[in-house]
Design a protein around this motif. Sequence first.
Motif, PDB file in Angstrom:
ATOM      1  N   ARG A   1       4.471   8.666   4.550  1.00 26.42           N
ATOM      2  CA  ARG A   1       4.670   7.724   5.264  1.00 26.42           C
ATOM      3  C   ARG A   1       3.181   6.625   5.257  1.00 26.42           C
ATOM      4  O   ARG A   1       2.740   6.245   6.367  1.00 26.42           O
ATOM      5  N   ALA A   2       2.639   6.478   4.199  1.00 29.54           N
ATOM      6  CA  ALA A   2       1.421   6.030   4.129  1.00 29.54           C
ATOM      7  C   ALA A   2       1.529   4.425   4.529  1.00 29.54           C
ATOM      8  O   ALA A   2       2.568   3.994   4.177  1.00 29.54           O
TER       9      ALA A   2
ATOM     10  N   PRO B   1      -1.965  10.250   3.945  1.00 30.63           N
ATOM     11  CA  PRO B   1      -1.742  11.647   4.144  1.00 30.63           C
ATOM     12  C   PRO B   1      -2.855  12.177   4.211  1.00 30.63           C
ATOM     13  O   PRO B   1      -3.999  11.865   3.556  1.00 30.63           O
ATOM     14  N   GLY B   2      -3.058  13.598   4.782  1.00 26.01           N
ATOM     15  CA  GLY B   2      -4.159  14.320   4.940  1.00 26.01           C
ATOM     16  C   GLY B   2      -4.688  15.284   3.890  1.00 26.01           C
ATOM     17  O   GLY B   2      -5.647  15.697   4.006  1.00 26.01           O
ATOM     18  N   SER B   3      -3.859  15.375   2.906  1.00 24.01           N
ATOM     19  CA  SER B   3      -4.051  16.503   1.875  1.00 24.01           C
ATOM     20  C   SER B   3      -5.310  15.907   1.071  1.00 24.01           C
ATOM     21  O   SER B   3      -5.594  14.552   0.905  1.00 24.01           O
TER      22      SER B   3
ATOM     23  N   ALA C   1      -5.235   7.857  -2.854  1.00 25.39           N
ATOM     24  CA  ALA C   1      -5.240   6.467  -2.116  1.00 25.39           C
ATOM     25  C   ALA C   1      -6.632   6.016  -2.217  1.00 25.39           C
ATOM     26  O   ALA C   1      -6.587   4.707  -2.497  1.00 25.39           O
ATOM     27  N   MET C   2      -7.535   6.785  -2.225  1.00 21.95           N
ATOM     28  CA  MET C   2      -8.908   6.114  -2.369  1.00 21.95           C
ATOM     29  C   MET C   2      -9.480   5.583  -3.714  1.00 21.95           C
ATOM     30  O   MET C   2      -9.809   4.537  -3.672  1.00 21.95           O
ATOM     31  N   THR C   3      -9.226   6.217  -4.724  1.00 18.83           N
ATOM     32  CA  THR C   3      -9.536   6.166  -6.224  1.00 18.83           C
ATOM     33  C   THR C   3      -8.562   4.893  -6.625  1.00 18.83           C
ATOM     34  O   THR C   3      -9.214   3.951  -7.419  1.00 18.83           O
ATOM     35  N   ARG C   4      -7.400   4.957  -6.462  1.00 17.54           N
ATOM     36  CA  ARG C   4      -6.576   3.949  -7.003  1.00 17.54           C
ATOM     37  C   ARG C   4      -6.047   2.783  -6.167  1.00 17.54           C
ATOM     38  O   ARG C   4      -5.764   1.706  -6.902  1.00 17.54           O
ATOM     39  N   LEU C   5      -6.283   2.780  -5.014  1.00 24.40           N
ATOM     40  CA  LEU C   5      -5.977   1.489  -4.153  1.00 24.40           C
ATOM     41  C   LEU C   5      -7.138   0.968  -3.432  1.00 24.40           C
ATOM     42  O   LEU C   5      -7.536  -0.064  -3.197  1.00 24.40           O
TER      43      LEU C   5
ATOM     44  N   PHE D   1       0.798  -1.284  -0.034  1.00 27.18           N
ATOM     45  CA  PHE D   1      -0.061   0.002  -0.093  1.00 27.18           C
ATOM     46  C   PHE D   1       0.843   1.480   0.030  1.00 27.18           C
ATOM     47  O   PHE D   1       0.565   2.123  -0.920  1.00 27.18           O
ATOM     48  N   GLY D   2       1.659   1.241   0.826  1.00 32.74           N
ATOM     49  CA  GLY D   2       2.633   2.424   0.843  1.00 32.74           C
ATOM     50  C   GLY D   2       3.631   2.798  -0.083  1.00 32.74           C
ATOM     51  O   GLY D   2       3.785   3.728  -0.690  1.00 32.74           O
ATOM     52  N   GLU D   3       4.187   1.609  -0.685  1.00 37.33           N
ATOM     53  CA  GLU D   3       4.903   1.600  -1.774  1.00 37.33           C
ATOM     54  C   GLU D   3       4.236   2.055  -3.071  1.00 37.33           C
ATOM     55  O   GLU D   3       4.908   2.904  -3.738  1.00 37.33           O
ATOM     56  N   ILE D   4       2.879   1.358  -3.435  1.00 36.09           N
ATOM     57  CA  ILE D   4       2.402   1.831  -4.641  1.00 36.09           C
ATOM     58  C   ILE D   4       1.695   3.229  -4.466  1.00 36.09           C
ATOM     59  O   ILE D   4       2.059   4.016  -5.384  1.00 36.09           O
ATOM     60  N   PHE D   5       1.528   3.680  -3.076  1.00 38.30           N
ATOM     61  CA  PHE D   5       1.053   5.095  -2.900  1.00 38.30           C
ATOM     62  C   PHE D   5       1.934   5.885  -3.330  1.00 38.30           C
ATOM     63  O   PHE D   5       1.826   7.174  -4.119  1.00 38.30           O
TER      64      PHE D   5
END
Length: 175
Positions: free
Chosen positions: A131-132, A146-148, A155-159, A110-114
């Motif tokens: 640091r997702a 992250p919060g932006s 993150a939501m749409t792609r993962l 998750f963090g790597e792909i994000f």
Amino acid sequence: MADTPTSTEQHRQEAPRTVACRIITVSDTRTPETDSSGQLIRRLLTEHGYAITGYGIVKDDYDGIRALLREAADAPAVEAVLLNGGTGIAGRDTTFEAVRSLLDKEMPGFGEIFRMLSFTEDIGSAAILSRAIAGTIGRTAVFSMPGSTGAVKLAMTRLIVPELGHVMRELYKDK
């Protein structure tokens, strides 16, 4: 020869259509009215048929984040927890440490792909500051981003939205 679905396609077909989600925003300044990232998470989840079981804002405080995450993960009505905020490298950013300390299993992809997507599609080399993290606490899936609003949307749409049901299928397949 007939088209046979791949195992990943088959798993997605077997995945639950809805997941009960708790949203946690980590911020020292946001309120429910100004929390555009938390609102975006809520909107994207509900648009895709996922249920919202709760929402809260917690200060960027290690013990406070851990307590709220532990409470959410222990709640029988919560299957997934989505956190946003506090994932940077500033001294005040403790979400990563708090989340990681509670995970039974980490999903490093998750963090790597994000970060890879952030690098190629959004912010370039500044992606190294993210640091997702994602993983599981028992049978509860946990995603911390992250919060932006840009990071949340990515993150939501792609993962998360595409894989959340699949994640839950894997967590509950032996139940």
